[in-house]
Write a protein that holds these residues in place. Structure first.
Motif, PDB file in Angstrom:
ATOM      1  N   GLU A 183      15.865 -11.342  87.955  1.00  0.00           N
ATOM      2  CA  GLU A 183      16.638 -11.056  86.248  1.00  0.00           C
ATOM      3  C   GLU A 183      18.377 -11.327  86.477  1.00  0.00           C
ATOM      4  O   GLU A 183      18.443 -11.835  84.997  1.00  0.00           O
ATOM      5  CB  GLU A 183      16.454  -9.343  86.555  1.00  0.00           C
ATOM      6  N   ARG A 184      19.018 -11.549  86.971  1.00  0.00           N
ATOM      7  CA  ARG A 184      19.676 -12.243  86.843  1.00  0.00           C
ATOM      8  C   ARG A 184      20.087 -13.350  86.183  1.00  0.00           C
ATOM      9  O   ARG A 184      20.381 -13.943  85.389  1.00  0.00           O
ATOM     10  CB  ARG A 184      21.133 -12.404  88.335  1.00  0.00           C
ATOM     11  N   SER A 185      19.167 -14.059  87.097  1.00  0.00           N
ATOM     12  CA  SER A 185      18.743 -15.378  86.456  1.00  0.00           C
ATOM     13  C   SER A 185      17.915 -15.751  85.091  1.00  0.00           C
ATOM     14  O   SER A 185      18.459 -16.640  83.978  1.00  0.00           O
ATOM     15  CB  SER A 185      17.674 -16.726  86.952  1.00  0.00           C
ATOM     16  N   MET A 186      16.902 -14.691  84.277  1.00  0.00           N
ATOM     17  CA  MET A 186      16.664 -14.819  83.203  1.00  0.00           C
ATOM     18  C   MET A 186      18.141 -13.920  82.353  1.00  0.00           C
ATOM     19  O   MET A 186      17.585 -15.088  81.057  1.00  0.00           O
ATOM     20  CB  MET A 186      15.177 -13.838  83.261  1.00  0.00           C
ATOM     21  N   ALA A 187      18.544 -13.635  82.532  1.00  0.00           N
ATOM     22  CA  ALA A 187      19.531 -13.178  81.680  1.00  0.00           C
ATOM     23  C   ALA A 187      20.343 -14.078  81.419  1.00  0.00           C
ATOM     24  O   ALA A 187      21.402 -14.253  80.940  1.00  0.00           O
ATOM     25  CB  ALA A 187      20.541 -12.052  82.574  1.00  0.00           C
ATOM     26  N   ALA A 188      20.852 -15.150  82.389  1.00  0.00           N
ATOM     27  CA  ALA A 188      21.893 -15.904  82.140  1.00  0.00           C
ATOM     28  C   ALA A 188      20.985 -17.146  81.240  1.00  0.00           C
ATOM     29  O   ALA A 188      21.102 -17.932  80.539  1.00  0.00           O
ATOM     30  CB  ALA A 188      21.950 -16.656  83.632  1.00  0.00           C
ATOM     31  N   GLY A 189      19.697 -17.640  81.181  1.00  0.00           N
ATOM     32  CA  GLY A 189      18.658 -18.054  80.063  1.00  0.00           C
ATOM     33  C   GLY A 189      18.134 -18.464  81.035  1.00  0.00           C
ATOM     34  O   GLY A 189      17.066 -19.430  80.025  1.00  0.00           O
ATOM     35  N   GLU A 190      17.207 -18.900  81.607  1.00  0.00           N
ATOM     36  CA  GLU A 190      16.616 -19.098  82.506  1.00  0.00           C
ATOM     37  C   GLU A 190      15.334 -18.624  82.824  1.00  0.00           C
ATOM     38  O   GLU A 190      14.893 -17.952  81.652  1.00  0.00           O
ATOM     39  CB  GLU A 190      15.880 -19.311  84.219  1.00  0.00           C
ATOM     40  N   GLU A 191      14.498 -19.207  82.562  1.00  0.00           N
ATOM     41  CA  GLU A 191      12.764 -18.690  81.655  1.00  0.00           C
ATOM     42  C   GLU A 191      11.542 -18.923  83.246  1.00  0.00           C
ATOM     43  O   GLU A 191      11.811 -20.180  83.429  1.00  0.00           O
ATOM     44  CB  GLU A 191      11.722 -20.124  80.971  1.00  0.00           C
ATOM     45  N   ILE A 192      11.210 -17.850  83.608  1.00  0.00           N
ATOM     46  CA  ILE A 192      11.090 -18.073  85.062  1.00  0.00           C
ATOM     47  C   ILE A 192       8.567 -17.324  85.039  1.00  0.00           C
ATOM     48  O   ILE A 192       8.550 -16.641  83.914  1.00  0.00           O
ATOM     49  CB  ILE A 192      10.695 -16.395  85.822  1.00  0.00           C
ATOM     50  N   ARG A 193       8.147 -18.545  85.435  1.00  0.00           N
ATOM     51  CA  ARG A 193       6.314 -17.901  85.415  1.00  0.00           C
ATOM     52  C   ARG A 193       6.138 -17.917  86.646  1.00  0.00           C
ATOM     53  O   ARG A 193       6.789 -18.633  87.036  1.00  0.00           O
ATOM     54  CB  ARG A 193       5.543 -19.264  84.548  1.00  0.00           C
ATOM     55  N   ILE A 194       4.994 -17.287  87.096  1.00  0.00           N
ATOM     56  CA  ILE A 194       4.776 -16.874  88.315  1.00  0.00           C
ATOM     57  C   ILE A 194       3.256 -17.676  88.560  1.00  0.00           C
ATOM     58  O   ILE A 194       2.632 -17.614  87.839  1.00  0.00           O
ATOM     59  CB  ILE A 194       4.533 -15.675  88.492  1.00  0.00           C
ATOM     60  N   ALA A 195       3.377 -18.375  89.739  1.00  0.00           N
ATOM     61  CA  ALA A 195       1.852 -19.053  90.189  1.00  0.00           C
ATOM     62  C   ALA A 195       1.135 -18.264  91.463  1.00  0.00           C
ATOM     63  O   ALA A 195       2.610 -18.250  91.642  1.00  0.00           O
ATOM     64  CB  ALA A 195       1.653 -20.132  90.128  1.00  0.00           C
ATOM     65  N   GLU A 196      -0.269 -18.176  91.707  1.00  0.00           N
ATOM     66  CA  GLU A 196      -0.170 -17.991  92.592  1.00  0.00           C
ATOM     67  C   GLU A 196       0.074 -19.060  94.040  1.00  0.00           C
ATOM     68  O   GLU A 196       1.192 -18.579  95.190  1.00  0.00           O
ATOM     69  CB  GLU A 196      -1.573 -17.288  92.274  1.00  0.00           C
TER      70      GLU A 196
END
Length: 325
Positions: A181-194
């Motif tokens: 959540e902190r990373s995304m608040a800083a502007g990073e985009e995160i996706r999840i893969a198995e």
């Protein structure tokens, strides 16, 4: 604040203390800043040598130089130095490109051995990025944890677009949700893969770092512009399209949703749905969000009723279509 102009923290501190007063002696500044008189005198002479202050007559008082004049001169010098460095880098880059056609395979793939060397090249790659950083983050993380990476955060502050694909297993680590959540608040985009095939970092799609083994400390290869690099870029793009976006807040203004319905979906609901879509179990989601599994199940049931869904699959489809995720 002014490190880039060649001032250290102590010199800056003395200058900032001198600016708002008509003048001050070393003795007066030593009291205000908690320094010895000798240290205050040495610092005043140092900022005087930078043109930031001048001694007033024989009274021993120092007067700050006007910031627009003193700091402006330092800014001009810094800009000139940066311009020369930029021109030199551009010339070297042109020479590098001109020679690339004649490079052998060994020149296009550089082997880096040892944890310190790998860590150094990893940091260099992030610091050199101008527009985009792409990464596969796999378990187990080594050398630099995916959530504790100052170079990555600095790149985000520079406006570099950050896109990370993270293996689902890492989301189940303690505190992973807070880190994400902190990373995304800083502007990073995160996706999840198995799962992901390799560890990978790509900078501006012109250079890649790939560990040679799962334990990145053993060594890595740096891949320069080549068909191999093109393949790594294509691999990232394909995995990005298939990965599940991580969301912590509901989207707004999406077609298919009503204001009344959207207002009933909380940020916690979005976190629950987002984690479930990555394949995490109710128990794993509850652990990450510090809730009970029963609370998770009850809230999912309420969301299914709100969406008019009979199954969780239908709930996921509605959540996406209605703009909840």
């Amino acid at each position: 604040m002014f490190e880039a102009l060649g001032l250290d923290a102590d010199e800056e501190r003395v200058y900032l203390a001198l600016v708002p007063v008509p003048g001050a002696t070393a003795s007066e500044l030593s009291v205000e800043l908690g320094l010895s008189v000798g240290d205050a005198e040495r610092l005043l002479k140092r900022i005087e040598s930078h043109g930031l202050a001048a001694r007033s007559g024989t009274s021993g008082r120092y007067v700050a130089a006007p910031p627009t004049v003193a700091l402006g001169a330092l800014l001009t010098l810094a800009r000139d130095s940066l311009w020369r460095a930029e021109q030199g880098t551009a010339a070297l880059s042109e020479q590098y490109r001109a020679a690339s056609a004649a490079r052998t395979v060994g020149d296009l793939v550089e082997v880096v051995s040892g944890p310190d060397a790998v860590r150094h090249r990893f940091t260099q790659l992030q610091q050199a990025a101008e527009s985009e950083l792409l990464a596969f983050v796999t378990a187990p993380t080594r050398l630099v944890h995916w959530s504790d990476n100052p170079a990555e955060r600095e790149a985000a502050r520079r406006g570099v677009r950050m896109r990370l694909i993270v293996e689902r297993e890492l989301l189940e680590e303690p505190g992973a949700m807070d880190d994400a959540e902190r990373s995304m608040a800083a502007g990073e985009e995160i996706r999840i893969a198995e799962s992901l095939p390799i560890k990978l970092v790509l900078a501006d799609r012109t250079m890649a770092l790939v560990p040679l083994r799962p334990n990145a400390a053993e060594g890595a290869v740096v891949v320069h512009t080549s068909m191999l690099l093109d393949a790594l870029v294509a691999l990232f793009d394909a995995c990005w399209e298939r990965a599940i976006p991580l969301r912590f807040r509901s989207s707004s203004g999406s077609p298919g949703s009503s204001d009344d319905e959207a207002s009933l979906v909380t940020d916690m609901d979005v976190k629950i749905l987002s984690l479930l879509l990555t394949g995490m179990t109710d128990e794993a989601v509850a652990k990450q969000l510090d809730l009970s599994a029963r609370t998770i199940q009850r809230r999912i049931r309420q969301l299914m009723d709100l969406a008019g869904a009979r199954t969780r699959l239908q709930l996921g489809w509605h959540a996406s279509r209605a703009g909840w995720l």
